[in-house]
Design a protein around this motif. Structure first.
Motif, PDB file in Angstrom:
ATOM      1  N   ALA A  38      30.262 -57.275  29.014  1.00 36.64           N
ATOM      2  CA  ALA A  38      30.996 -58.441  29.500  1.00 36.64           C
ATOM      3  C   ALA A  38      32.461 -58.040  29.660  1.00 36.64           C
ATOM      4  O   ALA A  38      32.891 -57.000  29.150  1.00 36.64           O
ATOM      5  N   VAL A  39      33.206 -58.871  30.376  1.00 31.16           N
ATOM      6  CA  VAL A  39      34.654 -58.693  30.498  1.00 31.16           C
ATOM      7  C   VAL A  39      35.299 -59.967  29.988  1.00 31.16           C
ATOM      8  O   VAL A  39      34.882 -61.076  30.354  1.00 31.16           O
ATOM      9  N   ALA A  40      36.308 -59.825  29.133  1.00 34.55           N
ATOM     10  CA  ALA A  40      36.939 -60.989  28.517  1.00 34.55           C
ATOM     11  C   ALA A  40      38.440 -60.778  28.407  1.00 34.55           C
ATOM     12  O   ALA A  40      38.913 -59.644  28.243  1.00 34.55           O
ATOM     13  N   ASN A  41      39.176 -61.879  28.515  1.00 33.91           N
ATOM     14  CA  ASN A  41      40.617 -61.851  28.272  1.00 33.91           C
ATOM     15  C   ASN A  41      40.855 -62.062  26.782  1.00 33.91           C
ATOM     16  O   ASN A  41      40.597 -63.145  26.256  1.00 33.91           O
ATOM     17  N   LEU A  42      41.340 -61.026  26.103  1.00 34.45           N
ATOM     18  CA  LEU A  42      41.660 -61.117  24.680  1.00 34.45           C
ATOM     19  C   LEU A  42      43.168 -61.042  24.530  1.00 34.45           C
ATOM     20  O   LEU A  42      43.781 -60.018  24.845  1.00 34.45           O
ATOM     21  N   TYR A  43      43.753 -62.141  24.071  1.00 29.54           N
ATOM     22  CA  TYR A  43      45.214 -62.235  23.982  1.00 29.54           C
ATOM     23  C   TYR A  43      45.861 -61.883  25.326  1.00 29.54           C
ATOM     24  O   TYR A  43      46.820 -61.114  25.407  1.00 29.54           O
ATOM     25  N   ASN A  44      45.294 -62.468  26.407  1.00 30.28           N
ATOM     26  CA  ASN A  44      45.768 -62.266  27.779  1.00 30.28           C
ATOM     27  C   ASN A  44      45.667 -60.817  28.240  1.00 30.28           C
ATOM     28  O   ASN A  44      46.349 -60.413  29.183  1.00 30.28           O
ATOM     29  N   MET A  45      44.821 -60.037  27.604  1.00 32.02           N
ATOM     30  CA  MET A  45      44.597 -58.652  28.004  1.00 32.02           C
ATOM     31  C   MET A  45      43.125 -58.497  28.396  1.00 32.02           C
ATOM     32  O   MET A  45      42.234 -58.816  27.609  1.00 32.02           O
TER      33      MET A  45
END
Length: 270
Positions: free
Chosen positions: A186-193
């Motif tokens: 999956a692809v996720a935004n973690l702390y806007n990264m």
């Protein structure tokens, strides 16, 4: 009692099947077909192309196409189709190709395109590890994680070679109970990264015990996160208004991943 709202569903034509689909240049690419039905290995060297501007019309008289490759690079089957930067990339188990210049001309209509191999040795048999990642496509195989950069396959997981050496993968096309699950991503935004997240089962370098782990990459560093309690079997991406969220399932329930910081999950930087 609502007579205003209405809709209809148009089913896929009989005989058109596959376990990967992508829309490119207003056409649907589906493959590879499985003539024997679910649970059987597909005819791996073929895929369907729909007529222009249609999601359901695969008639050859309208410009539909059944394409069969003769490349020696395709060892077993196409596993995924992904488009990026104006090109379509058919991903095979051991190779990557590129499709461009799709055209439909003549009467009756005939569809043609340019088909070229861009890597004869690296591909992926794991369909669900292929993920869009900005201007590239990332995918995994038993030897690591790779990206398509400028039409060339480049390895991005050199820092975690040992992890893949200790990974556990299924040994059959349809894993039974007790076998490791197929890796998924999956692809996720973690702390806007933006991060690429890969679910894989490995023999832990910390405990020596097989367990599900998440490999997380932010284009610079890798993080290995051991799942504390939930036995995930699959993860995927949800995208709403450019917000990328990773979700996982244990086969019974759905869980949003990285919804809040956790001190229970063991993390190791590489």
């Amino acid at each position: 009692g609502n007579n205003i709202a209405s809709g209809y569903a148009r089913i896929m034509p009989f005989g058109v099947s596959g376990y990967s689909m992508e829309i490119f240049t207003g056409r649907v690419f589906v493959g590879p077909p499985s003539p024997a039905g679910p649970g059987h290995l597909p005819n791996g060297g073929t895929f369907f192309v729909s007529a222009p501007a249609s999601l359901t019309d695969f008639a050859t008289s309208d410009g539909g196409l059944l394409f069969t490759t003769t490349d020696r690079f395709l060892r077993a089957a196409y596993t995924n189709f992904r488009q990026s930067n104006g090109y379509l990339y058919p991903c095979g188990d051991s190779s990557i190709a590129i499709i461009s210049n799709v055209q439909t001309t003549g009467n009756p209509s005939t569809t043609t395109f340019t088909y070229q191999n861009i890597d004869p040795q690296y591909g992926s048999q794991w369909r669900d590890t292929c993920q869009d990642f900005s201007r590239t496509i990332l995918f995994a195989n038993p030897f690591g994680v790779f990206g398509l950069y400028g039409g060339a396959v480049t390895k991005v997981s050199q820092k975690i070679e040992r992890i893949f050496q200790n990974a556990l993968f299924p040994t059959t096309s349809f894993p039974t109970d007790g076998q490791p699950v197929f890796p998924s991503a999956a692809v996720a935004n973690l702390y806007n990264m933006k991060c690429y997240v890969l679910l894989v089962e490995i023999t832990s370098i910390l405990t020596g015990v097989p367990a599900k782990h998440l490999l997380i990459w932010n284009e610079h560093d890798w993080t290995l996160a051991k799942l504390p309690t939930t036995d995930l079997t699959y993860i995927g991406t949800q995208e709403i208004a450019s917000e990328l969220t990773a979700w996982g399932t244990d086969g019974t329930s759905l869980f949003p991943l990285f919804a809040q910081p956790s001190t229970d999950m063991i993390k190791t930087m590489a």
